[in-house]
Design a protein around this motif. Structure first.
Motif, PDB file in Angstrom:
ATOM      1  N   MET A   1       0.664  -1.190  -0.111  1.00 17.72           N
ATOM      2  CA  MET A   1      -0.065   0.023   0.229  1.00 17.72           C
ATOM      3  C   MET A   1       0.863   1.171   0.062  1.00 17.72           C
ATOM      4  N   ALA A   2       0.596   2.343  -0.659  1.00 20.23           N
ATOM      5  CA  ALA A   2       1.402   3.421  -0.954  1.00 20.23           C
ATOM      6  C   ALA A   2       1.223   4.317   0.314  1.00 20.23           C
ATOM      7  N   ALA A   3       2.342   4.969   0.651  1.00 23.03           N
ATOM      8  CA  ALA A   3       2.184   6.008   1.588  1.00 23.03           C
ATOM      9  C   ALA A   3       1.399   7.171   1.421  1.00 23.03           C
ATOM     10  N   ILE A   4       0.694   7.835   2.073  1.00 27.39           N
ATOM     11  CA  ILE A   4      -0.206   8.865   1.725  1.00 27.39           C
ATOM     12  C   ILE A   4       0.078   9.999   2.506  1.00 27.39           C
ATOM     13  N   VAL A   5      -0.309  11.405   2.220  1.00 24.67           N
ATOM     14  CA  VAL A   5       0.242  12.572   2.722  1.00 24.67           C
ATOM     15  C   VAL A   5      -0.315  12.780   4.367  1.00 24.67           C
ATOM     16  N   SER A   6      -1.280  12.154   4.604  1.00 23.88           N
ATOM     17  CA  SER A   6      -1.526  12.198   6.245  1.00 23.88           C
ATOM     18  C   SER A   6      -0.258  11.732   6.932  1.00 23.88           C
ATOM     19  N   GLU A   7       0.232  10.590   6.638  1.00 27.20           N
ATOM     20  CA  GLU A   7       1.370  10.059   7.254  1.00 27.20           C
ATOM     21  C   GLU A   7       2.384  10.919   7.369  1.00 27.20           C
ATOM     22  N   ILE A  87      -3.840  19.899  -1.265  1.00 25.16           N
ATOM     23  CA  ILE A  87      -4.049  18.429  -1.433  1.00 25.16           C
ATOM     24  C   ILE A  87      -4.706  17.812  -0.251  1.00 25.16           C
ATOM     25  N   SER A  88      -5.300  16.545  -0.698  1.00 30.01           N
ATOM     26  CA  SER A  88      -6.012  15.604   0.293  1.00 30.01           C
ATOM     27  C   SER A  88      -4.998  15.063   1.134  1.00 30.01           C
ATOM     28  N   PRO A  89      -5.543  14.943   2.322  1.00 30.07           N
ATOM     29  CA  PRO A  89      -4.620  13.985   3.402  1.00 30.07           C
ATOM     30  C   PRO A  89      -4.690  12.436   2.825  1.00 30.07           C
ATOM     31  N   ARG A  90      -5.480  12.025   1.554  1.00 37.67           N
ATOM     32  CA  ARG A  90      -5.374  10.813   1.218  1.00 37.67           C
ATOM     33  C   ARG A  90      -4.677  10.618   0.006  1.00 37.67           C
ATOM     34  N   ALA A  91      -4.321  11.894  -0.514  1.00 38.64           N
ATOM     35  CA  ALA A  91      -3.455  11.745  -1.578  1.00 38.64           C
ATOM     36  C   ALA A  91      -2.062  11.012  -1.433  1.00 38.64           C
ATOM     37  N   GLY A  92      -1.579  10.253  -2.328  1.00 39.10           N
ATOM     38  CA  GLY A  92      -0.357   9.592  -2.306  1.00 39.10           C
ATOM     39  C   GLY A  92       1.012  10.705  -2.057  1.00 39.10           C
ATOM     40  N   ILE A  93       2.037  10.116  -1.455  1.00 38.39           N
ATOM     41  CA  ILE A  93       3.040  11.240  -1.363  1.00 38.39           C
ATOM     42  C   ILE A  93       3.999  11.325  -2.387  1.00 38.39           C
ATOM     43  N   LEU A 108       2.373  22.400   0.139  1.00 37.50           N
ATOM     44  CA  LEU A 108       0.880  22.172  -0.073  1.00 37.50           C
ATOM     45  C   LEU A 108       0.181  22.172   1.443  1.00 37.50           C
ATOM     46  N   PRO A 109      -0.693  23.113   1.441  1.00 36.71           N
ATOM     47  CA  PRO A 109      -1.726  22.937   2.558  1.00 36.71           C
ATOM     48  C   PRO A 109      -2.545  21.758   2.466  1.00 36.71           C
ATOM     49  N   VAL A 110      -2.807  20.983   3.291  1.00 38.42           N
ATOM     50  CA  VAL A 110      -3.583  19.802   3.285  1.00 38.42           C
ATOM     51  C   VAL A 110      -5.120  20.085   3.857  1.00 38.42           C
ATOM     52  N   LYS A 115     -11.744  22.334   5.292  1.00 40.89           N
ATOM     53  CA  LYS A 115     -10.987  22.738   6.426  1.00 40.89           C
ATOM     54  C   LYS A 115      -9.251  22.277   6.432  1.00 40.89           C
ATOM     55  N   LEU A 116      -8.546  23.286   6.925  1.00 36.89           N
ATOM     56  CA  LEU A 116      -7.237  22.877   6.670  1.00 36.89           C
ATOM     57  C   LEU A 116      -7.006  21.954   7.984  1.00 36.89           C
ATOM     58  N   VAL A 117      -6.267  20.867   7.584  1.00 38.19           N
ATOM     59  CA  VAL A 117      -6.018  19.811   8.475  1.00 38.19           C
ATOM     60  C   VAL A 117      -4.455  19.579   8.705  1.00 38.19           C
ATOM     61  N   GLY A 118      -3.462  20.297   7.962  1.00 37.94           N
ATOM     62  CA  GLY A 118      -2.191  19.796   7.922  1.00 37.94           C
ATOM     63  C   GLY A 118      -1.342  20.563   6.828  1.00 37.94           C
ATOM     64  N   ILE A 119      -0.046  20.526   6.738  1.00 45.04           N
ATOM     65  CA  ILE A 119       0.700  21.067   5.697  1.00 45.04           C
ATOM     66  C   ILE A 119       1.716  20.177   5.452  1.00 45.04           C
TER      67      ILE A 119
END
Length: 170
Positions: A1-7, A87-93, A108-110, A115-119
């Motif tokens: 499984m590919a790593a995602i932005v939220s990680e 970018i979405s938190p579920r997007a691939g890194i 890229l703001p997440v 809602k802004l949940v990360g960067i």
């Protein structure tokens, strides 16, 4: 499984409201050692300001001879980039990294559900690269140990054969 932005994203996003002064933004960026500052209102991303934006605005005021109290008399709303790529938190890194590289962005703001949940920043990708290099180094070191073990076993096997062939007792 590919790593995602939220990680890999920073979840504790430091941002300011559009009415904050450039001086407040500059001070906050210096204290927190950050280069990108989301402009937010009630967790909604309105824009983005970078260190470069503040420096460019300050330089422009110097050239026009109006520097005086420029940083205290102008707000983030005056200079922020409003059309911000997110970018979405579920997007691939990998996807995020390629986008940053292609467009020469520093972050890229997440955003999730508006809602802004990360960067995620170029520094986050440097950390990923360092981790991958460490894994690769460990794998290569493990292979070197295996090669050494195989060489040792071959030497012992050859020695054992020589002992057997010469008729010497074991």
């Amino acid at each position: 499984m590919a790593a995602i932005v939220s990680e890999i994203m920073s979840r504790q996003v430091i941002g300011l409201e559009p009415a904050a002064t450039l001086e407040q933004a500059r001070t906050l960026m210096q204290r927190r050692h950050i280069r990108h500052l989301p402009v937010v209102e009630q967790q909604r991303l309105l824009g983005l300001v970078s260190q470069r934006d503040i420096l460019a605005a300050q330089e422009s005021s110097l050239e026009s001879g109006t520097n005086g109290d420029f940083l205290n008399s102008h707000t983030l709303a005056d200079i922020m980039t409003r059309a911000v790529t997110t970018i979405s938190p579920r997007a691939g890194i990998r996807e995020a990294a390629l986008y940053l590289q292609k467009h020469k962005y520093g972050c890229l703001p997440v955003v999730d559900k508006g809602k802004l949940v990360g960067i995620v920043t170029d520094s986050d990708f440097v950390a990923v690269a360092i981790n991958l290099l460490e894994v690769l180094d460990n794998q290569l070191a493990g292979e070197a140990e295996i090669d050494t073990d195989i060489d040792d076993m071959e030497t012992e096997l050859n020695q054992s054969r020589e002992d057997t062939d010469s008729g010497s007792p074991e």
